[in-house]
Design an enzyme around this catalytic site. Structure first.
Site, PDB file in Angstrom:
ATOM      1  CB  ALA A  65      -0.892  -0.017   1.240  1.00 57.63           C
ATOM      2  N   GLY A 110       0.489  -4.807   0.948  1.00 56.25           N
ATOM      3  CA  GLY A 110      -0.730  -4.792   0.135  1.00 56.25           C
ATOM      4  C   GLY A 110      -0.536  -5.460  -1.222  1.00 56.25           C
ATOM      5  CD  GLU A 113      -2.547  -7.186   3.123  1.00 57.50           C
ATOM      6  OE1 GLU A 113      -2.362  -6.027   2.686  1.00 57.50           O
ATOM      7  OE2 GLU A 113      -2.940  -7.420   4.269  1.00 57.50           O
ATOM      8  CD  GLU A 133       1.473  -5.296   5.546  1.00 57.94           C
ATOM      9  OE1 GLU A 133       2.307  -6.214   5.728  1.00 57.94           O
ATOM     10  OE2 GLU A 133       0.666  -5.291   4.598  1.00 57.94           O
TER      11      GLU A 133
HETATM   12  N1  CAA Z   1       4.593   3.155  -0.759  1.00 61.74           N
HETATM   13  C1  CAA Z   1       5.007   4.315  -1.317  1.00 61.74           C
HETATM   14  N2  CAA Z   1       6.165   4.431  -2.000  1.00 61.74           N
HETATM   15  C2  CAA Z   1       6.921   3.324  -2.124  1.00 61.74           C
HETATM   16  C3  CAA Z   1       6.556   2.087  -1.564  1.00 61.74           C
HETATM   17  C4  CAA Z   1       5.321   2.030  -0.864  1.00 61.74           C
HETATM   18  N3  CAA Z   1       4.862   0.906  -0.326  1.00 61.74           N
HETATM   19  N4  CAA Z   1       7.526   1.185  -1.838  1.00 61.74           N
HETATM   20  C5  CAA Z   1       8.461   1.832  -2.559  1.00 61.74           C
HETATM   21  N5  CAA Z   1       8.110   3.127  -2.728  1.00 61.74           N
HETATM   22  C6  CAA Z   1       8.836   4.168  -3.435  1.00 61.74           C
HETATM   23  C7  CAA Z   1      10.042   4.646  -2.642  1.00 61.74           C
HETATM   24  O1  CAA Z   1       9.658   5.620  -1.689  1.00 61.74           O
HETATM   25  C8  CAA Z   1      10.927   5.198  -3.734  1.00 61.74           C
HETATM   26  O2  CAA Z   1      10.455   6.464  -4.104  1.00 61.74           O
HETATM   27  P1  CAA Z   1      11.550   7.657  -4.364  1.00 61.74           P
HETATM   28  O3  CAA Z   1      12.319   7.199  -5.577  1.00 61.74           O
HETATM   29  O4  CAA Z   1      10.686   8.847  -4.641  1.00 61.74           O
HETATM   30  O5  CAA Z   1      12.383   7.736  -3.136  1.00 61.74           O
HETATM   31  C9  CAA Z   1      10.651   4.254  -4.906  1.00 61.74           C
HETATM   32  O6  CAA Z   1       9.406   3.623  -4.624  1.00 61.74           O
HETATM   33  C10 CAA Z   1      11.700   3.181  -5.058  1.00 61.74           C
HETATM   34  O7  CAA Z   1      11.829   2.510  -3.824  1.00 61.74           O
HETATM   35  P2  CAA Z   1      13.237   2.303  -3.078  1.00 61.74           P
HETATM   36  O8  CAA Z   1      14.189   3.375  -3.418  1.00 61.74           O
HETATM   37  O9  CAA Z   1      12.934   2.068  -1.629  1.00 61.74           O
HETATM   38  O10 CAA Z   1      13.719   0.934  -3.772  1.00 61.74           O
HETATM   39  P3  CAA Z   1      14.680  -0.170  -3.179  1.00 61.74           P
HETATM   40  O11 CAA Z   1      14.957  -1.077  -4.331  1.00 61.74           O
HETATM   41  O12 CAA Z   1      15.805   0.426  -2.449  1.00 61.74           O
HETATM   42  O13 CAA Z   1      13.789  -0.950  -2.088  1.00 61.74           O
HETATM   43  C11 CAA Z   1      11.802  -2.048  -1.267  1.00 61.74           C
HETATM   44  C12 CAA Z   1      12.671  -1.695  -2.508  1.00 61.74           C
HETATM   45  C13 CAA Z   1      12.553  -3.022  -0.363  1.00 61.74           C
HETATM   46  C14 CAA Z   1      10.543  -2.717  -1.802  1.00 61.74           C
HETATM   47  C15 CAA Z   1      11.469  -0.754  -0.484  1.00 61.74           C
HETATM   48  O14 CAA Z   1      10.968   0.212  -1.391  1.00 61.74           O
HETATM   49  C16 CAA Z   1      10.421  -0.969   0.576  1.00 61.74           C
HETATM   50  O15 CAA Z   1      10.720  -1.479   1.634  1.00 61.74           O
HETATM   51  N6  CAA Z   1       9.163  -0.539   0.298  1.00 61.74           N
HETATM   52  C17 CAA Z   1       8.089  -0.605   1.271  1.00 61.74           C
HETATM   53  C18 CAA Z   1       7.615  -2.025   1.483  1.00 61.74           C
HETATM   54  C19 CAA Z   1       6.524  -2.060   2.530  1.00 61.74           C
HETATM   55  O16 CAA Z   1       6.735  -1.771   3.688  1.00 61.74           O
HETATM   56  N7  CAA Z   1       5.299  -2.443   2.109  1.00 61.74           N
HETATM   57  C20 CAA Z   1       4.153  -2.496   2.989  1.00 61.74           C
HETATM   58  C21 CAA Z   1       3.373  -1.224   2.901  1.00 61.74           C
HETATM   59  S1  CAA Z   1       2.114  -1.095   4.126  1.00 61.74           S
HETATM   60  C22 CAA Z   1       0.814  -1.977   3.522  1.00 61.74           C
HETATM   61  O17 CAA Z   1       0.880  -2.587   2.475  1.00 61.74           O
HETATM   62  C23 CAA Z   1      -0.402  -1.879   4.404  1.00 61.74           C
HETATM   63  C24 CAA Z   1      -1.496  -2.863   4.188  1.00 61.74           C
HETATM   64  O18 CAA Z   1      -1.424  -4.018   4.563  1.00 61.74           O
HETATM   65  C25 CAA Z   1      -2.771  -2.427   3.656  1.00 61.74           C
END
Ligand code: CAA
Length: 259
Positions: A65, A110, A113, A133
């Site tokens: 998400a 998400g 999911e 999460e």
């Molecule tokens: N939401 C918003 N933006 C996201 C994102 C997310 N879930 N995942 C990645 N991005 C964005 C980053 O902020 C980044 O943007 P910028 O270039 O503007 O900085 C871009 O995508 C590229 O990401 P990274 O630079 O972080 O890429 P990476 O290769 O270094 O890492 C990753 C990849 C490990 C997937 C890392 O991006 C990450 O950990 N992302 C979040 C994963 C996460 O926590 N997901 C769960 C979200 S909460 C959820 O889903 C709630 C629910 O159950 C409903």
């Protein structure tokens, strides 16, 4: 409706929905979920579509998400009203047609999911799945605490949910989170192959088989068996049942009409 965050392609009865927010690794915001719900409803209503594939392309399925959208939300924002994610999940899960998730790269939070809502998951060998999460101070709120334990069992699901760890495609296959692994450059070919097999089957039998499994999982065994029996019996009112059995006896492939 014109879509901005997803792309739809339909070829030979197989519809592919591709998530299209590459700059944020296909992070899922309300707009994506609203478009997914709309697309699923439209594809459900289109009799020419027999199977649906959901993918994010060869690089990433979806990294979760949209954290940017969630960061400043209050408990009330989250609690009130039906969430776009839940509506999209419900619409996709309740489709009468088979839905296959084709997963390359990250399928996190998400994203994972969303893949869980599909009937079948095919992973590319570069896939990484997980529910991180907990590392954000929340829990998987898009069905992860419910669908994952039903798919892989509560113990392994809790390990993934409590740790927030990512697992690779092989581990995902080992624990039953995905159905098969294919080389990333074969992901679409292999997914299409499976979709073609499904689409060659009778649409009513597919619909009732899917319904029997999904509804049955919400019931106790006795009620589920009764529900299955009703679905099974109903299929004897279809032309496809007559054709399927006649074709077997005549030693030729069946030609199903979806009636
Ligand atoms: N939401 C918003 N933006 C996201 C994102 C997310 N879930 N995942 C990645 N991005 C964005 C980053 O902020 C980044 O943007 P910028 O270039 O503007 O900085 C871009 O995508 C590229 O990401 P990274 O630079 O972080 O890429 P990476 O290769 O270094 O890492 C990753 C990849 C490990 C997937 C890392 O991006 C990450 O950990 N992302 C979040 C994963 C996460 O926590 N997901 C769960 C979200 S909460 C959820 O889903 C709630 C629910 O159950 C409903």
């Amino acid at each position: 409706m014109a879509y901005e965050t997803i792309i739809i392609q339909i070829e030979e009865g197989i519809a592919t929905i591709t998530l299209n927010r590459p700059k944020v690794l296909n992070a899922l915001n309300d707009q994506v979920f609203n478009e997914l719900a709309e697309a699923a409803a439209t594809l459900e209503a289109d009799p020419s579509v027999r199977v649906v594939i959901i993918t994010g392309g060869e690089k990433v399925f979806a990294a979760g998400a949209d954290i940017g959208q969630m960061a400043s939300a209050t408990a009330m924002d989250m609690a009130i009203g039906e969430k776009a994610a839940h509506r999209a999940h419900r619409t996709i899960e309740n489709m009468s047609k088979p839905v296959i998730a084709a997963i390359a790269g990250y399928a996190l939070g998400g994203g994972c999911e969303l893949a869980l809502v599909a009937d079948v998951r095919i992973a590319a060998d570069n896939a990484q799945l997980g529910l991180p999460e907990i590392t954000l101070g929340i829990l998987p709120g898009g069905g992860g605490t419910q669908r994952l334990p039903r798919l892989i069992g509560p113990s392994k699901a809790k390990e993934l949910i409590f740790s927030g760890d990512f697992i690779n495609a092989e581990e995902a296959l080992r624990i039953g989170l995905v159905n098969k692994i294919v080389p990333v450059d074969q992901l679409f070919v292999e997914t299409q192959k499976m979709a073609k097999v499904f689409s060659s089957r009778g649409a009513v039998a597919l619909h009732l088989a899917k319904s029997s499994v999904n509804e049955g999982l919400r019931m106790d065994l006795e009620a589920g068996l009764q529900y299955e029996h009703k679905c099974f019996s109903l299929l004897f009112a279809t032309q496809d049942q007559k054709e399927g059995m006649k074709a077997f006896l005549e030693k030729r492939p069946a030609k199903f009409q979806g009636r």
